[in-house]
Design a protein around this motif. Structure first.
Motif, PDB file in Angstrom:
ATOM      1  N   ALA A   1      16.333 -40.540  49.584  1.00 40.79           N
ATOM      2  CA  ALA A   1      16.428 -41.575  48.551  1.00 40.79           C
ATOM      3  C   ALA A   1      16.925 -40.913  47.272  1.00 40.79           C
ATOM      4  O   ALA A   1      16.288 -39.991  46.763  1.00 40.79           O
ATOM      5  N   ILE A   2      18.038 -41.359  46.764  1.00 41.95           N
ATOM      6  CA  ILE A   2      18.636 -40.792  45.565  1.00 41.95           C
ATOM      7  C   ILE A   2      18.193 -41.626  44.374  1.00 41.95           C
ATOM      8  O   ILE A   2      18.401 -42.841  44.336  1.00 41.95           O
ATOM      9  N   ASP A   3      17.580 -40.978  43.387  1.00 39.29           N
ATOM     10  CA  ASP A   3      16.884 -41.664  42.303  1.00 39.29           C
ATOM     11  C   ASP A   3      17.344 -41.167  40.936  1.00 39.29           C
ATOM     12  O   ASP A   3      18.044 -40.154  40.832  1.00 39.29           O
ATOM     13  N   SER A   4      16.891 -41.875  39.862  1.00 36.71           N
ATOM     14  CA  SER A   4      17.253 -41.437  38.510  1.00 36.71           C
ATOM     15  C   SER A   4      16.286 -41.949  37.445  1.00 36.71           C
ATOM     16  O   SER A   4      16.689 -42.268  36.341  1.00 36.71           O
ATOM     17  N   GLY A   5      15.008 -42.036  37.766  1.00 34.89           N
ATOM     18  CA  GLY A   5      14.030 -42.485  36.787  1.00 34.89           C
ATOM     19  C   GLY A   5      13.820 -43.983  36.829  1.00 34.89           C
ATOM     20  O   GLY A   5      14.619 -44.729  37.400  1.00 34.89           O
ATOM     21  N   LYS A   6      12.733 -44.409  36.190  1.00 35.70           N
ATOM     22  CA  LYS A   6      12.360 -45.816  36.251  1.00 35.70           C
ATOM     23  C   LYS A   6      11.992 -46.325  34.860  1.00 35.70           C
ATOM     24  O   LYS A   6      11.355 -45.613  34.081  1.00 35.70           O
ATOM     25  N   GLY A   7      12.427 -47.540  34.571  1.00 33.72           N
ATOM     26  CA  GLY A   7      12.098 -48.145  33.290  1.00 33.72           C
ATOM     27  C   GLY A   7      12.763 -47.407  32.151  1.00 33.72           C
ATOM     28  O   GLY A   7      13.978 -47.254  32.108  1.00 33.72           O
ATOM     29  N   THR A   8      11.962 -46.906  31.216  1.00 32.08           N
ATOM     30  CA  THR A   8      12.506 -46.192  30.056  1.00 32.08           C
ATOM     31  C   THR A   8      12.622 -44.691  30.275  1.00 32.08           C
ATOM     32  O   THR A   8      13.139 -43.981  29.404  1.00 32.08           O
TER      33      THR A   8
ATOM     34  N   MET B   1      16.177 -46.079  39.996  1.00 38.17           N
ATOM     35  CA  MET B   1      17.535 -45.702  39.620  1.00 38.17           C
ATOM     36  C   MET B   1      17.933 -46.236  38.251  1.00 38.17           C
ATOM     37  O   MET B   1      19.087 -46.554  37.999  1.00 38.17           O
ATOM     38  N   SER B   2      16.976 -46.298  37.323  1.00 36.56           N
ATOM     39  CA  SER B   2      17.279 -46.848  36.000  1.00 36.56           C
ATOM     40  C   SER B   2      18.314 -46.028  35.249  1.00 36.56           C
ATOM     41  O   SER B   2      19.029 -46.550  34.389  1.00 36.56           O
ATOM     42  N   GLY B   3      18.418 -44.738  35.542  1.00 35.89           N
ATOM     43  CA  GLY B   3      19.398 -43.888  34.890  1.00 35.89           C
ATOM     44  C   GLY B   3      20.765 -43.907  35.525  1.00 35.89           C
ATOM     45  O   GLY B   3      21.708 -43.302  35.004  1.00 35.89           O
TER      46      GLY B   3
ATOM     47  N   PHE C   1      13.436 -36.577  51.182  1.00 38.15           N
ATOM     48  CA  PHE C   1      14.094 -35.806  50.122  1.00 38.15           C
ATOM     49  C   PHE C   1      14.614 -36.780  49.083  1.00 38.15           C
ATOM     50  O   PHE C   1      15.495 -37.582  49.360  1.00 38.15           O
ATOM     51  N   ASP C   2      14.066 -36.704  47.872  1.00 42.78           N
ATOM     52  CA  ASP C   2      14.398 -37.642  46.802  1.00 42.78           C
ATOM     53  C   ASP C   2      14.910 -36.885  45.580  1.00 42.78           C
ATOM     54  O   ASP C   2      14.146 -36.619  44.634  1.00 42.78           O
ATOM     55  N   PRO C   3      16.202 -36.539  45.543  1.00 41.63           N
ATOM     56  CA  PRO C   3      16.730 -35.930  44.319  1.00 41.63           C
ATOM     57  C   PRO C   3      16.829 -36.976  43.215  1.00 41.63           C
ATOM     58  O   PRO C   3      17.367 -38.066  43.419  1.00 41.63           O
ATOM     59  N   GLU C   4      16.313 -36.639  42.040  1.00 43.17           N
ATOM     60  CA  GLU C   4      16.202 -37.607  40.953  1.00 43.17           C
ATOM     61  C   GLU C   4      16.875 -37.053  39.694  1.00 43.17           C
ATOM     62  O   GLU C   4      16.502 -35.983  39.203  1.00 43.17           O
TER      63      GLU C   4
END
Length: 615
Positions: free
Chosen positions: A383-390, A420-422, A360-363
């Motif tokens: 895995a808790i995420d928020s986008g990558k790069g730009t 997690m870029s964001g 489960f990856d909430p982004e």
């Protein structure tokens, strides 16, 4: 079955933020009064939980998929892969099975047009040769014993998308490892919908991606696209000579960015292109397109490319529930909600051991409750995420509670990043059991894990963990840090990959990122009441390899202009924990670029530690 009101639990109102974005406010509350009333961060966690007490409501009408032409199918035995290294006997739809995609799509459309309700998939075996696409006010519900076999023909997920990309297929706007693109649709998908639910009666309600079942007329399967197992070795097959994997040079990708990103300077293009052939690998090409700020609708993959689709992906949806079913044999991540508000995951069993089969990856979601779930995964459980790069337009992932879950196999039980870029903030985890029942054969690698680097950057702040039971320890053999070429950290000496109970790796997988110009910031982390048991290994009774590994940002791996500010990991406390007996008793704690780690009433190998530690 008589029609009835269906209620599924989630919050009904949007979260509101203070200007700083760090405090959760109830509607109508004044920021100052709320902050004064809730100095304990766990009160903030309870405020998030309370938002989900009000159930979602759907109209009292069921739409049976059989009324729209769905028919159950016969199944036949197949010897298929259940992980990268193991096969087992299972079932797959027999020849001549009815494709239920049209019926399910028609039932969802009719339900949505009527103002909502429940689309019911009864008990039985069902072939779906295309994505289940949810729409507002629709609850797709699997009865007990309903087993949906999603077609393992990739072409079936490039037929129905809104974007006609010619020879690449009709593709869907999706997100792959934190970057936006047009690609194969996820097997369950929604975009921009409100008040939606995907539910099952119990864990006999199964969504099966058939990730390890060979494609028709081939020995390859979805998992072959990972390209990990060596040719002719025991494991998921792939033939490097055919170039049909994400690791292969794909001649459909250009060797340079000149045509698709002419706005780049020669120096910028050279950095993003990497060494010869690097750019033409599908994941590298997508990441470079993001760094070059090429619009998502011009990042075209699909047919001829090898980016596996997610199993369940909801993008920019509000009031979402996923509850009560099992996912298995998924091509890629099992769940990846992106930019969702008021997201409740309850009682799901994420049970898939293939490559990159995160549970489960909430982004970049805001307001998330994950509770009562079980994870048995081929990658991170959560895995808790928020986008990558730009691709950070959706902002941080924030206001997340994880509780009453159980984790078995996986790379990390509770992971933050690496995508997690964001940024990530306001995450609360409590009352979890990292059971690790498969510790002898497929152990949980790390219990609490952070992954980022100079490319992913972002921030982690306000992370609180308490009451974690790890009865069977975690992996007792290490997996060491993979160094970026250059003057940075040494390879083969720091156990960032496996063996730690608490592992923060701020230079994760740096070699795969051409741009390393975003130093991450990690602060305000508080972990308490973690209890770890020992297990009997051939070498003795141990709980882990090394309990605490914290590697802060590595300034030497920065490759931008000037000298950046690279901050140490700071304000981390670990209290009232018993980490059992580590293999590496001589060095139970490894620190690099950390400012003042506070250990309070922490037992390691039976010895009590109260200390403030720095490298």
């Amino acid at each position: 079955m008589s029609a009835k009101q269906t209620e599924v639990t989630t919050g009904r109102r949007r979260f509101m933020k203070t200007v700083g974005g760090s405090s959760l406010l109830l509607a109508g509350s004044h920021p100052a009064s709320l902050l004064a009333a809730t100095p304990d961060p766990w009160d903030q966690a309870q405020a998030i939980i309370d938002r989900f007490a009000q159930p979602l409501k759907f109209r009292k009408e069921d739409f049976m998929v059989t009324a729209f032409g769905a028919r159950p199918c016969e199944v036949k035995p197949v010897h298929a892969w259940v992980s990268l290294k193991a096969r087992a006997h299972m079932h797959t739809p027999a020849a001549g099975a009815t494709d239920c995609y049209p019926a399910i799509a028609a039932a969802i459309a009719a339900c949505h047009k009527a103002g909502g309700g429940r689309v019911l998939i009864p008990a039985g075996n069902w072939l779906c040769a295309g994505p289940i696409v949810l729409r507002s006010n629709v609850n797709v519900h699997l009865a007990a014993g309903a087993h949906v076999y999603f077609s393992n023909n990739p072409l079936d997920y490039a037929k129905y998308g809104e974007h006609d990309c010619g020879k690449n297929g009709k593709l869907t706007l999706t997100r792959w490892e934190g970057n936006d693109c047009l690609n194969y649709s996820s097997m369950v998908y929604a975009h921009g919908q409100d008040n939606i639910a995907l539910t099952g009666e119990d864990w006999t309600a199964i969504l099966d991606g058939q990730g390890g079942v060979p494609f028709e007329g081939s020995t390859d399967c979805w998992w072959s696209w990972k390209g990990r197992a060596p040719a002719n070795a025991e494991g998921v097959p792939h033939d490097p000579a055919l170039g049909q994997s994400e690791r292969a040079v794909n001649p459909l990708n250009p060797p340079t960015l000149a045509g698709i990103a002419p706005h780049l300077s020669p120096a910028e293009a050279k950095k993003l292109q990497g060494p010869e052939g690097w750019l033409q690998r599908d994941p590298h090409f997508l990441r470079s397109l993001s760094e070059a700020r090429v619009p998502a609708t011009k990042r075209v993959f699909g047919i001829g490319h090898f980016l596996r689709p997610n199993m369940v992906q909801f993008i920019s949806c509000t009031n979402v529930l996923a509850a009560g079913y099992q996912t298995t044999n998924t091509p890629f991540w099992q769940h990846n909600p992106v930019d969702c508000r008021n997201l409740h995951a309850k009682g799901i069993y994420a049970n898939s051991l293939g490559p990159n089969n995160d549970g489960f990856d909430p982004e970049s979601c805001n307001g998330v409750l994950v509770e009562g779930c079980q994870f048995n995964t081929g990658d991170d459980c959560i895995a808790i995420d928020s986008g990558k790069g730009t691709d950070t337009q959706f902002g941080p992932c924030q206001n997340v509670v994880v509780q009453h879950c159980r984790m078995q196999s996986g790379h990390g039980a509770l992971t933050l990043g690496s995508i997690m870029s964001g940024g990530i903030q306001n995450v609360y985890a409590q009352k979890l059991v990292f059971e690790n029942l498969n510790w002898r054969t497929d152990p949980l690698n790390i219990a609490i894990r952070l992954k980022t680097n100079m490319n992913r950057g972002g921030f982690l702040r306000n992370f609180y963990v308490r009451d974690i039971s790890i009865p069977n320890g975690i992996r007792t053999t290490p997996a060491f840090y993979k160094a970026q070429p250059g003057p940075g950290m040494p390879a083969g000496q720091i156990a960032t990959g496996a063996g730690g109970i608490i592992t923060f790796d701020c230079d994760y997988d740096a070699a795969n990122d051409a741009v390393r110009t975003r130093p991450p910031v990690v602060t305000n982390v508080h972990i308490s009441r973690v209890t770890v048991g020992d297990v009997q290994t051939p070498q003795g009774r141990f709980s882990c390899y090394q309990p605490i590994v914290i590697m802060g940002p590595v300034a030497a791996n920065y490759n931008g202009a000037g000298t950046p500010q690279v901050l140490p990991v700071s304000n981390v406390t670990i209290s009232d924990c018993d980490f059992g007996t580590p293999v590496n008793a001589a060095q139970p704690v490894y620190l690099y670029n950390v400012k003042g780690l506070l250990l309070k009433n922490v037992k390691i190998g039976g010895k009590l530690i109260n200390a403030t530690m720095s490298p």
